[in-house]
Design an enzyme around this catalytic site. Sequence first.
Site, PDB file in Angstrom:
ATOM      1  CB  SER A 319       6.988  -2.139   4.039  1.00  0.00           C
ATOM      2  OG  SER A 319       6.850  -1.775   5.384  1.00  0.00           O
ATOM      3  CD1 TRP A 322       1.273  -6.413   5.228  1.00  0.00           C
ATOM      4  CD2 TRP A 322       1.772  -4.989   6.872  1.00  0.00           C
ATOM      5  NE1 TRP A 322       1.067  -7.068   6.422  1.00  0.00           N
ATOM      6  CE2 TRP A 322       1.360  -6.211   7.457  1.00  0.00           C
ATOM      7  CE3 TRP A 322       2.131  -3.948   7.721  1.00  0.00           C
ATOM      8  CZ2 TRP A 322       1.318  -6.425   8.827  1.00  0.00           C
ATOM      9  CZ3 TRP A 322       2.077  -4.148   9.100  1.00  0.00           C
ATOM     10  CH2 TRP A 322       1.682  -5.380   9.626  1.00  0.00           C
ATOM     11  CG  HIS A 323       2.518  -0.282   8.050  1.00  0.00           C
ATOM     12  ND1 HIS A 323       3.638  -0.778   7.428  1.00  0.00           N
ATOM     13  CD2 HIS A 323       2.733  -0.445   9.377  1.00  0.00           C
ATOM     14  CE1 HIS A 323       4.487  -1.215   8.336  1.00  0.00           C
ATOM     15  NE2 HIS A 323       3.960  -1.035   9.532  1.00  0.00           N
ATOM     16  N   GLY A 324      -1.351   0.260   5.532  1.00  0.00           N
ATOM     17  CA  GLY A 324      -2.686   0.822   5.401  1.00  0.00           C
ATOM     18  C   GLY A 324      -2.985   1.267   3.989  1.00  0.00           C
ATOM     19  CG  PHE A 493      -1.489  -1.407  10.384  1.00  0.00           C
ATOM     20  CD1 PHE A 493      -2.092  -0.370   9.696  1.00  0.00           C
ATOM     21  CD2 PHE A 493      -0.604  -1.107  11.400  1.00  0.00           C
ATOM     22  CE1 PHE A 493      -1.806   0.938  10.009  1.00  0.00           C
ATOM     23  CE2 PHE A 493      -0.314   0.203  11.726  1.00  0.00           C
ATOM     24  CZ  PHE A 493      -0.918   1.222  11.038  1.00  0.00           C
TER      25      PHE A 493
END
Lengths: 493, 331
Positions: A319, A322-324, A493
Amino acid sequence: MLFNSFEFLIFFPVVTLLYFLLPHRFRWALLLAASCVFYMFFKPVYILILFFTIVIDYYAGILLEQSKTQKQRKRYLTASLVANIGVLAVFKYFNFFNDNITSLAEVMGVTNPIPYLTILLPIGLSFHTFQAMSYTFEVYRGNQKAERHFGIYALYVMFYPQLVAGPIERPQNVLHQFHRKHYFNYADAANGLKLMTWGLFKKVVVADRLAVMVNQVYNNPTDYEGIPLILATIFFAIQIYCDFSGYSDIAIGSAQVMGFNLMENFRRPYFSTSIKEFWGRWHISLSTWFRDYLYIPLGGNRVVKWRWYYNLFIVFLVSGLWHGASWTFIIWGALHGFYQVFGTITADARNKMADLVGLNRFPAFHKFLQWGTTFVLVCFAWIFFRANTIHDAWYISSHMFSGLLEGARAIAANPDGIRLQLLYLGQSKEIFTLAIGVVVLLILIELVQQQGSLRLRIASYPFPVRVAIYNALIVAILLFGSFSESEFIYFQF
Amino acid sequence: MKKLFFLRGLTVAITTVVFYAAFILACYSIGPHTFNSWIPNALSTSGGQGYTLLRLNEAEKASDVDILFVGSSQVNRGFDVRIFEKNGLKAFNLGTSAQTLFNSYYLLKEYLPTSKPKHVVLDLYWGVAKNDGVEPSIDILSNSDFDESTLEMVLDLKNGTVFGSLAANAILRLRTPIYQVKQKEFRDSEYISGGFTKSLATNNKLDAEDLQKMKPLEANMNDFQLEYLKKIIALCKSSNTKLIFVLTPVTKEYKRKVTNYNSYTNKIARIAKENKIPFLDYNQREELSLVSSEDFSDRNHLAQSGAEKFDSLFIKDLGKLGVSQLSLSRK
């Protein structure tokens, strides 16, 4: 196109009006064309990336459904996932991993021959990629029939309200809505517009006002210690909530005006009394995506304990990624993974401790303690999310409580310059007070919402009073909003 | 159903009209104090710092000038029109606080036809080259008539803060028309007829410590401002006015903070060359011996002594460009 732009102020009513004026059979085409225009406002050529994944997933869905054997089904699912994750890997993660390889190679005294890609990250890539993947997963599992209408499938991926920052929808919730004929409904339109207005308020009045102060500190962290670092971190927690939930409100509201129902994405997350509860209330569409397509396939909690903890940790680590494509996001994810695992391991011990010290005899106080602890843990993790580098994040987390006394004394001594820098974070006293005021107002409204829908409460007032209330909200946006057309945080994102 | 819908719509319309009428009336009754620092989107700098009120009021009457100066406060504090007058050049200084190229374009659009300058001197200071133009637009609309070009500027900027401030100033004008607004006095400066702001500071307020604290910065011109630079070039061409690019001087210490000074000036030089426009950079001139502590009131504004030194050199440069001869021939 930004929701908080003048272009959208024209785009939205025009598209909505045309939508209801057109016969049902042409509406999908209108929405698809509008979604293309909406997307192409950012970087037109990147629409080709969308088109590529849409074509792959559309055929993958049909072939999945037609497959006779499990082996074939797995092959088509893999093809779809490789295409989607491949796009993410090239556009979002390639340079990050390549940079790390370069650093590692330097340590080993060799040169990394892989060149750096000079490409911009397509807007909302992680969102529409995940939404596309949820379609192939659901078709693979047999929960969703493959969509035969190419235009409708493209619209499922590209529907403009949630194209660039979610909510990350499921095909079972959205696809059938594109087939259904929508009639103009006054209640839907009114509620949608109210939600959009509230979302805009959260974005331009709260988030963007706080952003100026947060940026001042987080872009120059070494200029500060103590009070300003604490203030900026708390402000960022509120900023990111208002920014993202504001976007979700506008997305859900604008879809609702046309008669579409999108899933709830936020449920007052800062009232959570545990990290687990926080993730049930924050970015719900993403946390449920990870639950359904990663956590459960890994075995969820139906495995041996160490494996369960591993599953929890991995999900949050991914996760974060996934954000960056940055170590700051990975550490943020790892922190939340650690919170989850530690919270699970110590749950019994903490309950026994609460019994032992008699906390359970004061449930309100106990709950307050739980809430406070959760908020502090979430805020601590936000430091890594917001900081520009690991070094900055380390500096901020290690200097938050240093120089508190000196800072307080300096502020109390009342030289305006010091106060301006330390307490008002570079803003005037009035603007700082205004920011605090809107935050307090937001908390009060969220508290009322916690007791029941504020919209329903307002609905019980006489009609002219209701109109006046919503006009007052618009006036508040006009007078106190920040109109720098700043992008929503989650667009990156 | 239709009747109910119509009635609801009518109620919304009436309630909304009543609400806003009451709101505007309340603002009008409360008066100028309504639009103070508590409301970020209802700003007014009417008669405030920078003397924009007096400058724009005078600009309307300026005609047949040799040189029209446009740019930010560095321009209005740097080009002393009296020195130009002594040298036989009729000049008007249209520099306003934080004026960006976007604002310069609209000011030129308004004042080129009336002032009919032979030359326009445009400052390209990097400090405003990447700004959004909101602050200077509010300053200009607060201190001028709501004429066509001002409204055009507001509409072109499409910014909520500027729209709100226009509305706020419109309500203020109902109480106090622009011609009745009084210019505030300031201790550190004085307005000189012709648009010049004379600095009364005798030494640079920025000490070494402040400059040491200052972070290195990158000079850039954003696409928005670049677009208006091109529009200014086209506007001057179409009105047959010669354009001169300048970079007014800043302290050496401040200039050293700019990490990409040469690439910024090279970019300007390239645009200047493409359009056959002279470009004079006064941060690169050895013969301009300005002392930071004496000739500047702060890191990027000239004090009076500095303005005199700078203007003398600038006038010599104008001579080389043939500007002084123009004026003499007019006489």
